[in-house]
Design a protein around this motif. Structure first.
Motif, PDB file in Angstrom:
ATOM      1  N   ILE A 185       2.315   4.351  -1.955  1.00 51.96           N
ATOM      2  CA  ILE A 185       1.737   3.367  -1.037  1.00 51.96           C
ATOM      3  C   ILE A 185       2.735   2.262  -0.720  1.00 51.96           C
ATOM      4  O   ILE A 185       2.852   1.806   0.421  1.00 51.96           O
ATOM      5  CB  ILE A 185       0.444   2.773  -1.627  1.00 51.96           C
ATOM      6  CG1 ILE A 185      -0.663   3.829  -1.633  1.00 51.96           C
ATOM      7  CG2 ILE A 185      -0.009   1.551  -0.831  1.00 51.96           C
ATOM      8  CD1 ILE A 185      -1.947   3.375  -2.276  1.00 51.96           C
ATOM      9  N   GLU A 186       3.488   1.841  -1.735  1.00 55.52           N
ATOM     10  CA  GLU A 186       4.449   0.757  -1.531  1.00 55.52           C
ATOM     11  C   GLU A 186       5.633   1.187  -0.678  1.00 55.52           C
ATOM     12  O   GLU A 186       6.116   0.424   0.168  1.00 55.52           O
ATOM     13  CB  GLU A 186       4.951   0.242  -2.882  1.00 55.52           C
ATOM     14  CG  GLU A 186       5.928  -0.920  -2.768  1.00 55.52           C
ATOM     15  CD  GLU A 186       6.324  -1.489  -4.118  1.00 55.52           C
ATOM     16  OE1 GLU A 186       7.266  -2.306  -4.154  1.00 55.52           O
ATOM     17  OE2 GLU A 186       5.709  -1.121  -5.134  1.00 55.52           O
ATOM     18  N   ASN A 187       6.105   2.410  -0.886  1.00 58.94           N
ATOM     19  CA  ASN A 187       7.330   2.847  -0.217  1.00 58.94           C
ATOM     20  C   ASN A 187       7.110   3.764   0.982  1.00 58.94           C
ATOM     21  O   ASN A 187       7.960   3.831   1.870  1.00 58.94           O
ATOM     22  CB  ASN A 187       8.229   3.560  -1.231  1.00 58.94           C
ATOM     23  CG  ASN A 187       8.712   2.641  -2.331  1.00 58.94           C
ATOM     24  OD1 ASN A 187       9.583   1.803  -2.118  1.00 58.94           O
ATOM     25  ND2 ASN A 187       8.140   2.778  -3.525  1.00 58.94           N
ATOM     26  N   PHE A 188       5.969   4.469   1.009  1.00 62.92           N
ATOM     27  CA  PHE A 188       5.668   5.384   2.114  1.00 62.92           C
ATOM     28  C   PHE A 188       4.206   5.199   2.534  1.00 62.92           C
ATOM     29  O   PHE A 188       3.404   6.131   2.452  1.00 62.92           O
ATOM     30  CB  PHE A 188       5.913   6.838   1.691  1.00 62.92           C
ATOM     31  CG  PHE A 188       7.285   7.094   1.136  1.00 62.92           C
ATOM     32  CD1 PHE A 188       8.350   7.373   1.976  1.00 62.92           C
ATOM     33  CD2 PHE A 188       7.515   7.046  -0.238  1.00 62.92           C
ATOM     34  CE1 PHE A 188       9.618   7.611   1.461  1.00 62.92           C
ATOM     35  CE2 PHE A 188       8.779   7.279  -0.762  1.00 62.92           C
ATOM     36  CZ  PHE A 188       9.837   7.557   0.095  1.00 62.92           C
ATOM     37  N   PRO A 189       3.834   3.997   2.964  1.00 59.91           N
ATOM     38  CA  PRO A 189       2.424   3.719   3.258  1.00 59.91           C
ATOM     39  C   PRO A 189       1.883   4.561   4.412  1.00 59.91           C
ATOM     40  O   PRO A 189       2.555   4.754   5.422  1.00 59.91           O
ATOM     41  CB  PRO A 189       2.429   2.230   3.615  1.00 59.91           C
ATOM     42  CG  PRO A 189       3.817   1.970   4.110  1.00 59.91           C
ATOM     43  CD  PRO A 189       4.703   2.842   3.271  1.00 59.91           C
ATOM     44  N   THR A 190       0.675   5.063   4.221  1.00 59.79           N
ATOM     45  CA  THR A 190       0.005   5.798   5.290  1.00 59.79           C
ATOM     46  C   THR A 190      -0.400   4.821   6.385  1.00 59.79           C
ATOM     47  O   THR A 190      -0.929   3.748   6.109  1.00 59.79           O
ATOM     48  CB  THR A 190      -1.246   6.513   4.742  1.00 59.79           C
ATOM     49  OG1 THR A 190      -0.841   7.455   3.749  1.00 59.79           O
ATOM     50  CG2 THR A 190      -1.989   7.240   5.851  1.00 59.79           C
TER      51      THR A 190
END
Length: 306
Positions: A185-190
């Motif tokens: 979530i922090e690095n590849f947030p949807t």
């Protein structure tokens, strides 16, 4: 006055908004480096827990040497051990297999601390430390990296302790799912958009809305999203956060119903402005949403070193 638009119409239009959903990138999970003292079984379970957590997130299409037959054949053809540990050769193979990212990992420690309580009960605490790094295959550029420590925080030793050494280790490994969820979530947030139909309004406040994300994006009840509205500055579209929403129901593959938890007036105003735009401008200035990590008391304490 309570306004509620027709859900069926939103369902019909959802397919159009679903086209804006992010395409899944393929990620290769490399073998992890394992420190001396970590058992082969524990190392395998830790790596598998990372893989399972990534799969559960539905953020990436997974490719591993043991589950991707075409990739395995190519690796074997080039002598897998040498090829996959040589960065240039490995990346050439991965690009041919359609992988955009490669994840590597280091299992630093997985050991047990033994203690005896006042009543004579013997307790075991698993101390687990590992790190993961994600790099772009095409450029070999690191895009995300983080170390995780099970004994870092005010409440460490509670969830990863047990009267059984096996259970203590299993509890620590089970927590990897939360680690990876937060990492993704922090690095590849949807990201997605609010569907401009069937939103619920009362007294110029937006109370609920639908988004164009669902089960196919790994969305779950309770997931949190920030809401961003567009603003045109010197001919360029910029976005800023105006509120937050929480998923109350996952309706389908690409629809979820959300409650507005912050910025109800701002979201209503943004939707009114959006609806006043012409079709071309609407396509360029959707009301966007971006996944946020859930508040984790243990994790927050750990980051503060408590």
């Amino acid at each position: 006055m309570l306004k509620k638009f027709i859900l069926s119409a939103a369902l019909v239009l959802a397919a159009a908004f679903a086209s804006n959903a992010q395409e899944k990138h393929r990620i290769y999970i490399n073998d992890f480096n394992v420190a001396e003292g970590v058992s082969e079984a524990d190392a395998a379970n830790i790596r598998q827990a990372v893989i399972d957590a990534i799969h559960k997130s539905q953020k990436f299409e997974l490719a591993t040497s043991d589950m991707e037959s075409a990739l395995s054949q190519e690796i074997n053809r080039r002598s897998s051990e040498a090829a996959m540990h040589d960065a240039a050769t490995r990346n050439e193979i991965l690009m041919a297999a359609g992988c955009q990212y490669v994840m590597s990992g280091d299992i630093i420690k997985c050991s047990l601390n033994k203690s005896t309580l006042d009543d004579g009960t013997v307790m075991y605490e698993c101390v687990l430390s590992y790190s993961i790094t994600v790099a772009e295959v095409a450029t070999s550029t690191t895009v995300a990296s983080q170390r995780f420590d099970s004994n870092n925080g005010l409440f460490s030793g509670s969830w990863n302790s047990s009267t059984s050494p096996e259970t203590a280790t299993a509890n620590a490994i089970k927590h990897i799912e939360k680690d990876i969820e937060g990492f993704i979530i922090e690095n590849f947030p949807t990201e997605g958009t609010i569907i401009p139909m069937d939103y619920e309004v009362k007294k110029d406040k937006m109370l609920s809305c639908y988004i164009d994300l669902g089960t196919s994006h790994g969305v779950k009840e309770g997931d949190l999203f920030s809401v961003l509205a567009a603003k045109v500055v010197i001919g360029q579209v910029t976005y800023s956060e105006i509120g937050k929403i929480k998923v109350e129901e996952v309706v389908s593959d690409n629809i979820s119903r959300c409650k507005v938890t912050k910025g109800q007036k701002e979201l209503f105003s943004a939707m009114e402005s959006y609806m006043a735009l012409d079709e071309a401008s609407q396509s360029q200035q959707p009301i966007k949403i971006k996944a946020e990590a859930k508040t984790d008391v243990l994790g927050a304490m750990g980051k503060l070193g408590l």
